[in-house]
Write an enzyme that holds these catalytic residues in place. Structure first.
Site, PDB file in Angstrom:
ATOM      1  N   GLU A 399      44.495  51.272  33.702  1.00 48.92           N
ATOM      2  CA  GLU A 399      44.170  49.930  34.186  1.00 48.92           C
ATOM      3  C   GLU A 399      45.153  49.588  35.303  1.00 48.92           C
ATOM      4  O   GLU A 399      46.349  49.857  35.185  1.00 48.92           O
ATOM      5  CB  GLU A 399      44.296  48.914  33.033  1.00 48.92           C
ATOM      6  CG  GLU A 399      44.090  47.472  33.467  1.00 48.92           C
ATOM      7  CD  GLU A 399      44.227  46.468  32.301  1.00 48.92           C
ATOM      8  OE1 GLU A 399      43.850  46.807  31.155  1.00 48.92           O
ATOM      9  OE2 GLU A 399      44.726  45.363  32.558  1.00 48.92           O
ATOM     10  N   GLU A 404      47.477  39.273  38.234  1.00 49.89           N
ATOM     11  CA  GLU A 404      47.253  38.502  37.008  1.00 49.89           C
ATOM     12  C   GLU A 404      48.083  37.244  37.116  1.00 49.89           C
ATOM     13  O   GLU A 404      49.211  37.272  37.617  1.00 49.89           O
ATOM     14  CB  GLU A 404      47.757  39.274  35.792  1.00 49.89           C
ATOM     15  CG  GLU A 404      46.728  40.066  35.058  1.00 49.89           C
ATOM     16  CD  GLU A 404      47.342  40.614  33.775  1.00 49.89           C
ATOM     17  OE1 GLU A 404      46.860  40.224  32.708  1.00 49.89           O
ATOM     18  OE2 GLU A 404      48.290  41.416  33.855  1.00 49.89           O
TER      19      GLU A 404
END
Ligand code: MG
Length: 524
Positions: A399, A404
């Site tokens: 990932e 974020e």
């Protein structure tokens, strides 16, 4: 920048008298058109010979200037209808030329201007704007005289474009000189209308194109030349570069040249996939799939594919989150052990888009320009997953979290990788936090540069996290395979919900200006 590479024009005289032969003219491979010449940095008068020479010195692909006609039918280079309080159209050249420009130059005639533009110039096109006359029947006369003068001086190859706010003028030029390239300035006509009239392209106010972003796509599809004026602000210049305009007309040619030089497409990369969101309605189904329902990390949002939660408006993809009761289509019973199936309703709706099954890449540069939502409990993210996830599972698939953000920590973002060896379940994920000022008030560019050797995480083109491939196994580095992009706003959940959810914040919007994927140009 489709046109630059085909504009190779030789203007040698092909005579035996080679002593007077001119060097060939090849327009520079940048998009920069200096607006009224390059005058600002050196405080030169606009539309002066000196500002033209400076645009040539800077190697701009074009230098724009304005043409008017005096009462005694002399063509002069001047922007305003009046010059030193004399109306140009009702004054003679002798009356006007008594007044000098601020640098001591006399008011240039078009003939003088063109002759300078044809001297020591191998790369800069002359972009000739013909100002409409206040006398209606003069427009065709002025246009005819300009074209005739250009012919007399054998300046055709140097005049890259004729431009005007008067449709009558550019249509007349096209009628008397079919080879001439003409651009319309007014901004009132759709690309297909220009195409129908054999107009070469459009040169519109940036704002007009921002409210009609579909015209950009349409113009490209119709092979019309795309130019915009007047791009002086950094964000406008970036927007035009991102949208791959053929030309950018600017008072800041030095700035645009510098930005162009550093833009990925001008370096070793080429754009292989993008969504500029130049349309309205549902996200393009050829580019985006949806997640629907409850998904992961005990997040509270119920993802939907409705327009309310994700839609494109005015050149921007909007992911909008609401506090609202919604039925869970996966509901089985309140005693089902799977949390995704034991809730009859969700309390929040949101959107998650991804490219899985539609587009995936191994290596490249990915840029996402976005403005984040604001509020405790929100957890927006731009991230990537390995396409082998169904076979090997997470975290073996790998990932990459391009960005974020958690609402309870409003002025920072994270850039992280997760792998079998490095992941948050065992506290070994390799991430970094960077401070960011009010990402919910201004757009920023969130990027990665991903190669076989490393992944760099960038905020506004500055690297803040560099992760090297330590060349062990796919447990450490599963990044030599295809990954796809995900974009979502989660609500609550293991990370985003750590400090609860503030129910007063809704609705909230995540705004995405573009998503662009570049890959290294293939070696020839
Ligand atoms: Mg002009």
């Amino acid at each position: 920048m489709r046109y630059f590479f085909i504009l190779i024009l030789c203007v040698g005289l092909f005579s035996c008298n080679t002593a007077t032969q001119k060097p060939s003219l090849v327009f520079a491979t940048n998009p920069v058109i200096a607006h009224r010449g390059a005058w600002k940095a050196k405080e030169l008068p606009k539309n002066s010979i000196a500002s033209l020479k400076e645009a040539i010195r800077l190697n701009c692909t074009g230098s724009e200037f304005d043409v008017r006609m005096t009462a005694d039918e002399v063509l002069v280079v001047a922007h305003d209808a009046a010059y030193n309080d004399l109306t140009i159209e009702t004054s003679t050249y002798n009356e006007l030329s008594k007044f000098k420009l601020s640098n001591g130059e006399k008011l240039p005639t078009l003939k003088e201007y063109l002759l300078v533009g044809m001297t020591n110039n191998t790369a800069t096109g002359l972009v000739c704007e013909i100002k409409p006359s206040k006398f209606k029947d003069h427009n065709a006369l002025i246009a005819g005289k300009v074209v005739q003068l250009v012919k007399e001086l054998k300046a055709e190859a140097y005049v890259s474009y004729y431009i005007s706010f008067s449709y009558e003028i550019i249509k007349h030029i096209k009628a008397i000189e079919p080879k001439a390239k003409v651009l319309y300035l007014d901004g009132s006509k759709k690309p297909e209308a220009l195409k129908k009239d054999s107009i070469t392209g459009l040169d519109y106010l940036i704002y007009k194109l921002k409210i009609h972003p579909d015209w950009i796509t349409e113009a490209k599809d119709l092979n019309l030349v795309l130019n915009a004026w007047t791009a002086n602000k950094s964000e406008d210049i970036d927007w035009l570069l991102a949208n791959d305009f053929d030309y950018i007309t600017t008072d800041e040619p030095e700035l645009v040249l510098e930005k162009f030089k550093n833009f990925p497409v001008a370096k070793e990369y080429e754009l292989v996939w993008s969504d500029e969101f130049n349309y309205t309605g549902n996200p393009n189904p050829l580019k985006w799939n949806y997640e629907v329902g409850f998904k992961r990390n005990q997040e509270q949002q119920y993802y939907t594919d409705s327009l309310k939660n994700s839609r494109v408006e005015k050149g921007i993809l909007i992911l909008e989150s609401y506090k609202e009761k919604v039925a869970n289509s996966a509901f089985k019973s309140t005693t089902d052990p799977d949390w995704r199936k034991n809730q009859k309703y969700g309390s929040y709706t949101s959107a998650s888009l991804h490219t899985n099954g539609l587009a995936q890449w191994t290596y490249g540069r990915i840029d996402i320009r976005a403005k984040l939502p604001k509020g405790v409990g929100l957890w927006p993210a731009f991230w990537m997953l390995g396409e082998n996830q169904p076979e090997v599972g997470w975290p073996e698939c790998g990932e990459i979290d391009i960005m974020e953000h958690v609402g309870f920590n409003a002025d920072s973002i994270f850039g992280t990788i997760h792998t079998k060896a490095y992941n948050h379940m065992i506290g070994t994920q390799r991430g970094k936090t960077i401070e960011i000022e009010k990402p919910y008030e201004t757009f920023h560019i969130y990027s990665i540069i991903w190669t076989p050797e490393s992944i760099d995480f960038l905020l506004d083109d500055e690297v803040y996290n560099h992760i090297e491939n330590d060349h062990k196994t796919t447990a450490e580095w599963p990044f030599d395979q295809n990954f796809y992009i995900k974009i979502n706003t989660a609500i609550g959940g293991m990370l985003g919900g750590r400090k609860g959810i503030d129910d007063t914040i809704f609705p909230q919007q995540l705004l995405i200006d573009y998503v662009r994927v570049y890959q290294k140009k293939k070696e020839l």
